[in-house]
Design a protein around this motif. Structure first.
Motif, PDB file in Angstrom:
ATOM      1  N   ARG A  14      25.744 -21.261  31.079  1.00  0.00           N
ATOM      2  CA  ARG A  14      25.825 -20.748  29.499  1.00  0.00           C
ATOM      3  C   ARG A  14      27.061 -20.027  29.452  1.00  0.00           C
ATOM      4  O   ARG A  14      28.094 -20.346  28.495  1.00  0.00           O
ATOM      5  N   ASP A  15      27.208 -19.181  30.299  1.00  0.00           N
ATOM      6  CA  ASP A  15      28.532 -18.263  30.322  1.00  0.00           C
ATOM      7  C   ASP A  15      29.741 -18.917  30.443  1.00  0.00           C
ATOM      8  O   ASP A  15      30.682 -18.735  29.822  1.00  0.00           O
ATOM      9  N   ALA A  16      29.587 -20.090  31.167  1.00  0.00           N
ATOM     10  CA  ALA A  16      30.890 -20.660  31.371  1.00  0.00           C
ATOM     11  C   ALA A  16      31.264 -21.926  30.367  1.00  0.00           C
ATOM     12  O   ALA A  16      32.211 -22.198  30.399  1.00  0.00           O
ATOM     13  N   GLY A  17      30.357 -21.740  29.652  1.00  0.00           N
ATOM     14  CA  GLY A  17      30.275 -22.717  28.185  1.00  0.00           C
ATOM     15  C   GLY A  17      30.133 -24.242  28.684  1.00  0.00           C
ATOM     16  O   GLY A  17      30.186 -24.988  27.923  1.00  0.00           O
ATOM     17  N   LEU A  18      29.364 -24.529  29.682  1.00  0.00           N
ATOM     18  CA  LEU A  18      29.045 -25.747  30.267  1.00  0.00           C
ATOM     19  C   LEU A  18      27.577 -26.419  29.518  1.00  0.00           C
ATOM     20  O   LEU A  18      27.532 -27.442  29.308  1.00  0.00           O
ATOM     21  N   VAL A  19      26.634 -25.202  29.160  1.00  0.00           N
ATOM     22  CA  VAL A  19      25.521 -25.834  28.468  1.00  0.00           C
ATOM     23  C   VAL A  19      25.442 -24.972  27.355  1.00  0.00           C
ATOM     24  O   VAL A  19      25.934 -23.814  27.216  1.00  0.00           O
ATOM     25  N   ARG A  20      24.589 -25.549  26.305  1.00  0.00           N
ATOM     26  CA  ARG A  20      24.156 -24.692  25.174  1.00  0.00           C
ATOM     27  C   ARG A  20      22.496 -24.775  25.238  1.00  0.00           C
ATOM     28  O   ARG A  20      21.930 -25.660  25.326  1.00  0.00           O
ATOM     29  N   SER A  21      21.937 -23.543  25.253  1.00  0.00           N
ATOM     30  CA  SER A  21      20.600 -23.407  25.176  1.00  0.00           C
ATOM     31  C   SER A  21      20.026 -22.796  23.867  1.00  0.00           C
ATOM     32  O   SER A  21      20.572 -22.244  23.189  1.00  0.00           O
ATOM     33  N   GLU A  22      18.747 -23.356  23.656  1.00  0.00           N
ATOM     34  CA  GLU A  22      18.093 -22.943  22.656  1.00  0.00           C
ATOM     35  C   GLU A  22      16.587 -22.864  22.916  1.00  0.00           C
ATOM     36  O   GLU A  22      16.020 -23.678  23.592  1.00  0.00           O
ATOM     37  N   ARG A  23      16.102 -21.843  22.239  1.00  0.00           N
ATOM     38  CA  ARG A  23      14.670 -21.436  22.640  1.00  0.00           C
ATOM     39  C   ARG A  23      13.782 -22.317  21.505  1.00  0.00           C
ATOM     40  O   ARG A  23      13.997 -22.396  20.356  1.00  0.00           O
ATOM     41  N   VAL A  24      12.819 -23.023  22.083  1.00  0.00           N
ATOM     42  CA  VAL A  24      12.131 -24.018  21.469  1.00  0.00           C
ATOM     43  C   VAL A  24      10.568 -23.542  21.864  1.00  0.00           C
ATOM     44  O   VAL A  24      10.080 -23.921  22.745  1.00  0.00           O
ATOM     45  N   GLY A  25       9.906 -22.847  21.237  1.00  0.00           N
ATOM     46  CA  GLY A  25       8.662 -22.255  21.436  1.00  0.00           C
ATOM     47  C   GLY A  25       9.033 -21.359  22.539  1.00  0.00           C
ATOM     48  O   GLY A  25       9.532 -20.539  22.583  1.00  0.00           O
ATOM     49  N   VAL A  26       8.099 -21.780  23.632  1.00  0.00           N
ATOM     50  CA  VAL A  26       8.243 -20.812  24.975  1.00  0.00           C
ATOM     51  C   VAL A  26       9.208 -21.586  25.844  1.00  0.00           C
ATOM     52  O   VAL A  26       9.475 -21.028  26.963  1.00  0.00           O
ATOM     53  N   GLU A  27       9.618 -22.844  25.378  1.00  0.00           N
ATOM     54  CA  GLU A  27      10.709 -23.542  26.156  1.00  0.00           C
ATOM     55  C   GLU A  27      11.984 -23.267  26.103  1.00  0.00           C
ATOM     56  O   GLU A  27      12.269 -22.931  24.738  1.00  0.00           O
ATOM     57  N   MET A  28      12.956 -23.359  26.901  1.00  0.00           N
ATOM     58  CA  MET A  28      14.451 -23.133  26.532  1.00  0.00           C
ATOM     59  C   MET A  28      14.805 -24.639  27.001  1.00  0.00           C
ATOM     60  O   MET A  28      14.677 -25.339  27.850  1.00  0.00           O
ATOM     61  N   GLN A  29      15.473 -25.271  25.855  1.00  0.00           N
ATOM     62  CA  GLN A  29      16.190 -26.619  25.873  1.00  0.00           C
ATOM     63  C   GLN A  29      17.528 -26.418  26.142  1.00  0.00           C
ATOM     64  O   GLN A  29      18.183 -25.672  25.389  1.00  0.00           O
ATOM     65  N   ASN A  30      18.254 -27.256  26.889  1.00  0.00           N
ATOM     66  CA  ASN A  30      19.649 -27.055  27.212  1.00  0.00           C
ATOM     67  C   ASN A  30      20.231 -28.321  27.150  1.00  0.00           C
ATOM     68  O   ASN A  30      19.604 -29.391  27.503  1.00  0.00           O
ATOM     69  N   ARG A  31      21.332 -28.455  26.610  1.00  0.00           N
ATOM     70  CA  ARG A  31      22.374 -29.695  26.521  1.00  0.00           C
ATOM     71  C   ARG A  31      23.550 -29.355  27.045  1.00  0.00           C
ATOM     72  O   ARG A  31      24.134 -28.195  26.889  1.00  0.00           O
ATOM     73  N   SER A  32      24.228 -30.387  27.322  1.00  0.00           N
ATOM     74  CA  SER A  32      25.577 -30.127  27.905  1.00  0.00           C
ATOM     75  C   SER A  32      26.793 -30.121  26.732  1.00  0.00           C
ATOM     76  O   SER A  32      26.382 -30.545  25.674  1.00  0.00           O
ATOM     77  N   ARG A  33      27.788 -29.519  26.806  1.00  0.00           N
ATOM     78  CA  ARG A  33      28.756 -29.144  26.263  1.00  0.00           C
ATOM     79  C   ARG A  33      29.884 -29.993  26.412  1.00  0.00           C
ATOM     80  O   ARG A  33      31.276 -29.819  26.448  1.00  0.00           O
TER      81      ARG A  33
END
Length: 124
Positions: A66-85
């Motif tokens: 995330r800090d490198a900007g490679l993924v965008r994370s989003e909290r969805v309930g108790v899960e963390m969803q990640n997608r590439s940038r």
């Protein structure tokens, strides 16, 4: 809960990307997220390769990505969803990620090919 920080596109650096991808576990995580083309939850990476990855370690890997900007994370309930940038990074550094991923695939193929076959006979 602490908000997630994602760098702006202008703040993403080649050095940051290379540092984040210097760890084999992070490379594998990122490659799977980038190849999936959709959001992936963190818990699907509790095993990477043949290694079990503790949740605390996994959190640190995702923070580095995330800090490198490679993924965008989003909290969805108790899960963390990640997608590439990848698409965003491609506009800033054209060809960088495909070159890195291609080199890593070549390297992993070379590692597999470099293992000697004990049954094979060699002649000089």
């Amino acid at each position: 809960m602490k908000p997630l920080v994602h760098p702006a596109l202008k703040d993403i650096t080649v050095e940051g990307i290379l540092h984040a991808l210097s760890d084999p576990v992070r490379v594998e995580i990122f490659a799977k997220i980038a190849d999936s083309g959709c959001s992936t939850n963190c818990s699907s990476f509790l095993t990477v390769g043949e290694k079990a990855v503790p949740k605390s370690t996994l959190s640190q890997h995702f923070k580095a990505l995330r800090d490198a900007g490679l993924v965008r994370s989003e909290r969805v309930g108790v899960e963390m969803q990640n997608r590439s940038r990848c698409a965003e990074i491609e506009t800033r550094f054209p060809g960088l990620l495909p070159a890195i991923v291609g080199a890593l695939k070549t390297q992993s193929g070379e590692r597999g090919a470099s293992r000697p076959n004990k049954k094979a006979k060699t002649s000089l």
